[in-house]
Enzyme design. Structure first.
Site, mmCIF file in Angstrom:
data_model
loop_
_atom_site.group_PDB
_atom_site.id
_atom_site.type_symbol
_atom_site.label_atom_id
_atom_site.label_comp_id
_atom_site.label_asym_id
_atom_site.label_seq_id
_atom_site.Cartn_x
_atom_site.Cartn_y
_atom_site.Cartn_z
ATOM 1 C CG HIS A 470 3.836 14.880 7.400
ATOM 2 N ND1 HIS A 470 4.505 14.469 6.258
ATOM 3 C CD2 HIS A 470 2.659 14.220 7.383
ATOM 4 C CE1 HIS A 470 3.753 13.616 5.592
ATOM 5 N NE2 HIS A 470 2.629 13.438 6.251
ATOM 6 C CB CYS A 847 1.471 -22.208 0.774
ATOM 7 S SG CYS A 847 0.646 -22.959 -0.616
#
Length: 890
Positions: A470, A847
């Site tokens: 995992h 932006c």
């Protein structure tokens, strides 16, 4: 009973909730989930898959609609599926003569490794166990039956009834201790029988009822548990990180058990057709003899490399190699497979396009193009842009690494360089990281609950588990450095310490781990920045070939600008000038400006700052070598600049010939109730035009200087006025800018072009974009503020309550991290459609932080922006996302 009316005929048919593996194929992923669709596809191409059925993702959605209950129609169809499965396999569910045991496993549309639940060996009870043993008196078989029974009770209790695993693990550890053995495999049939009894007693002790013995009830509870696991906390975290909508639901796969734990002629494994860490074209995987699949993934025993399977099971191995080839040629991508060998016979339990590191993704994409599996465009489309981030993380400095001696070694499970302070729990990792500490999470093995801690850590080090455990799979998916299976560590989790190479490490001690080699070092090793080269460069060149959006960067310093240029930025989309005011000399002058009483005094103070600003801008133009630079004028409210320390207040009072009390009173008067919607942005320039004048002079003078020094560059500054909400406001500030700029250009006797544009960050600006476009040369969406004002959320405070919104499924993710396309996006689309016809030369960019988020970049492509701008390290992500958007919308 609920019926769906299908359009096209007036025939009504009941919903089909269940598909046999023989009824589906890989195109039905949305309905059958990834695992179900691939099991059906493997069945169709003739691979050895135990034949079962899939309950659809729609049934999961229905389960939630029905108030978390499985309706009778779904259950009846599932029992029909069981009947068909019994006929195919010649065994009966719950039968004492020839019992059918099944596994129940989740399978969402998108692979979510380790996040959802699985139950193996379902259908066992005391009677079935006794009957199975009576039919086969071999002691080894008796051991296998009890081993399967104790596993089933343990998984069912943990997954279905949510009794923690730890109670059972403690009982196993106690048993091993009493018997003086190290591994589960060494426990006898009698030991396992005792454990099964202890487990059932623990179950009753925890839940107050007996362990359910009716296989049909077991099955129904297990299906419910898988549906329920779609909404568990770790799945929700994973989904938010990976843009997987809650509405998709998960399918459930029910298939006959094949037993890797039957005897020493059996085993189980996980394999990848290429190395998921590096992308190298060679089979990579792990195998355990006499084990079930969870043993490999949970990392309880550290398995052997897959190549060793050839010695143990030559025939099954030869068949498996053929299967790998078939699957790669069929899916044209690297496959991640789970399989079991029962009595030397191979069975395929799942395949999927494997999770891989960014490094491997680039290597595999290039190889698949070279091998003729993929076109360049398909190769560009198959890489997750968010993963590129990890390639830009610092690497260990080669010289420092050479000089250091590793004190231990595990498996290099997920590449990268990590150094930080040792912590022992996921919660600690999260808490320490939240206060700015860099940490390395050290665990015996990680479990899916640890996901938030794994995200917060620089790196993960585990004592147990292999390359397919995992920890390894999840770390690779997140791009976090991971070293797994370092068995030399003596761990004491209780007391938060471990011993390695004779040294005891406590919480807070520094270690460094190398996820590429698996080496572990004491202390801190120096790191260096990563480079774009090799396969990275090749894929980015393909991306640049297909994208139409330009990519700029948000940068305020020459160093950031230089880094962004290295990473492929084509200009600066946002330079925040206020960051340049905080230097000690500059801040003093700026504070004098704030505390001035007359325009003359303000101008005098600002003149002290002018040469500094000019120098800053000059260095930025030089770093960009003639590429566009957008400079945003002062944006934050003035109170952010005033002094708070007593000494600074006294210094300012002396400079301005005022008393300390007067200065304090003035500073206090600047504090606003809601500064983010207060006296800031262009509103400062309306009140104090001299600030805009000073900034304009700095921008223009720097440009003139650089243009003279580099006649072959085109230096055309773009001046951006922030926070405009009314065209008259823009006109007012623009007049100040243009008069100042033109005077400077005339005085210098040069020819210099410049643009004046605005940020669209207030909803009213988007709504009146047609008026504003008449006065603006460009628009730039400031989506951080636009999101804040559209939602009415303060972006500094929303984090305190957004978690409740995620839990209640009101929001699926943070609107500040991933652009809200329905609301904020509608305003952006409107601004583009209103603005462009009025001013055909208008260029438009974005932006905000969203400029580096792949799904937001795709949206910007769709609504016709010219560029996106993001922080330097997200430039490659934006370049790739822009190419993918262009390819997808062809």
């Amino acid at each position: 009973m609920k019926y769906k009316v299908y359009v096209g005929g007036n025939k009504q048919m009941a919903n089909k909730w269940v598909y046999m593996f023989s009824e589906g194929d890989m195109t039905m992923r949305n309905l059958l989930g990834g695992k179900g669709a691939n099991l059906a596809e493997m069945t169709a191409i003739g691979l050895p898959v135990p034949q079962g059925f899939t309950i659809t993702t729609e049934a999961c959605t229905q389960y939630y609609e029905d108030g978390r209950k499985i309706n009778d129609e779904i259950m009846a169809q599932a029992m029909d599926g069981v009947k068909k499965m019994e006929e195919i396999n010649g065994k009966k569910f719950g039968d004492l003569e020839n019992p059918l045991l099944v596994s129940v496993r989740s399978g969402a549309r998108a692979s979510m490794p380790g996040m959802m639940d699985t139950i193996l060996n379902l259908g066992l009870n005391d009677d079935v166990v006794a009957a199975m043993i009576a039919h086969n008196p071999d002691p080894a078989f008796e051991r296998f039956v009890y081993d399967s029974y104790r596993r089933f009770i343990q998984m069912f209790s943990d997954v279905v009834m949510e009794v923690g695993k730890k109670y059972f693990e403690q009982l196993i550890d106690k048993m091993k201790e009493e018997k003086g053995v190290k591994f589960d495999v060494e426990l006898t049939a009698q030991d396992l029988k005792t454990l099964a009894e202890q487990f059932k007693a623990e179950y009753k002790n925890q839940l107050g009822t007996d362990f359910p013995s009716d296989p049909v009830e077991q099955l129904k509870l297990a299906i419910e548990a898988v549906f329920r696991s779609w909404d568990n906390p770790r799945a929700n975290v994973y989904r938010r990180d990976n843009d997987i909508p809650y509405s998709w639901g998960t399918a459930v796969n029910v298939m006959p058990m094949v037993f890797g734990n039957l005897n020493n002629e059996s085993g189980t494994g996980v394999a990848f057709t290429r190395d998921p860490a590096t992308g190298e074209k060679k089979l990579m995987g792990e195998f355990l003899i006499n084990a079930q699949g969870e043993d490999v993934v949970a990392g309880v025993r550290t398995p052997m490399p897959i190549a060793q399977m050839e010695q143990e099971f030559p025939d099954a191995y030869a068949e498996f190699i053929k299967v790998c080839e078939t699957l790669e040629n069929h899916y044209h991508d690297m496959q991640d497979m789970e399989f079991t060998v029962e009595n030397k016979k191979l069975y395929m339990l799942q395949c999927r396009n494997g999770k891989r590191t960014a490094q491997a993704a680039l290597q595999i994409a290039c190889d698949l193009v070279d091998e003729g599996h993929k076109t360049e465009e398909e190769a560009v489309a198959m890489i997750d842009p968010r993963n590129l981030d990890t390639l830009l993380h610092p690497q260990f400095d080669a010289a420092a690494l050479k000089a250091a001696t590793p004190m231990g070694k595990g498996l290099g499970a997920s590449p990268g360089a990590a150094c930080g302070k040792v912590v022992f729990t996921a919660d600690d990792a999260e808490a320490w990281a939240a206060r700015g500490e860099k940490v390395v999470l050290v665990r015996l093995e990680t479990s899916p609950e640890d996901i938030t801690g794994m995200k917060s850590a620089q790196g993960i080090l585990t004592v147990r588990g292999g390359m397919t455990s995992h920890a390894a799979v999840v770390a690779r998916g997140m791009g976090t450095c991971c070293v797994s299976g370092c068995g030399d560590i003596v761990m004491d989790e209780e007391n938060k310490k471990f011993t390695l190479a004779g040294k005891e490490f406590h919480e807070g001690d520094y270690i460094s781990i190398d996820g590429t080699t698996g080496n572990i070092y004491d202390g801190v090793i120096k790191t260096v920045d990563a480079q774009i080269a090799g396969t990275f460069g090749r894929v980015m060149a393909w991306a640049d070939k297909y994208r139409t959006l330009k990519v700029r960067t948000n940068a305020d310093t020459p160093a950031d600008a230089k880094k962004a240029r290295e990473l492929g930025a084509e200009g600066i989309g946002l330079c925040r000038t206020e960051h340049m005011f905080f230097d000690p000399e500059r801040i003093a002058a700026f504070r004098e400006m704030i505390c001035s009483d007359t325009v003359e005094e303000r101008e005098e103070a600002l003149n002290k700052i002018l040469p500094y600003q000019q120098g800053d801008f000059k260095a930025l133009y030089e770093a960009l070598e003639g590429n566009p630079v957008t400079i945003r004028f002062l944006d934050p409210p003035l109170h952010e600049f005033v002094p708070t320390e007593e000494a600074d207040i006294e210094k300012l009072a002396a400079a301005k010939n005022k008393s300390v009390e007067e200065i304090k009173a003035l500073c206090n008067s600047l504090h606003e109730f809601n500064p983010m919607m207060g006296h800031r942005g262009c509103r400062l320039a309306v009140t104090y035009p001299e600030i805009a004048k000073m900034q304009t002079k700095a921008v223009i003078r720097a440009a003139i200087e650089v243009q003279k020094e580099h006649p072959d560059w085109t230096v055309e500054p773009e001046i951006m006025i922030p926070l405009v909400c009314e065209v008259k406001e823009l006109k007012y500030v623009k007049k100040v800018v243009v008069e100042t700029a033109d005077a400077e250009i005339a005085a210098a006797g040069v020819d210099l072009k410049y643009e004046v544009g605005t940020m669209i960050e207030i909803p009213r600006a988007a709504l009146t974009a047609d008026e504003i476009a008449k006065e603006a040369d460009f628009f730039c969406f400031g989506t951080n503020d636009l999101t804040q004002m559209t939602f009415g959320f303060s972006r500094d405070d929303a984090g305190k309550f957004l978690n409740a919104y995620y839990d209640a499924k009101i929001f699926e993710n943070d609107p500040f991290a991933k652009l809200d396309q329905t609301g904020v996006g509608k305003l952006m689309d409107m601004a583009v459609k209103l603005g462009k016809p009025v001013n055909p030369k208008l260029h438009i960019g974005i932006c905000g932080e969203h400029g580096g988020d792949p799904s937001s970049v795709e949206f910007c492509h769709k609504i016709g922006l010219d560029y996106v701008s993001c922080s330097p390290f997200r430039v490659p992500i934006a370049r790739l996302a822009a190419a993918q958007a262009a390819i997808a919308n062809k």
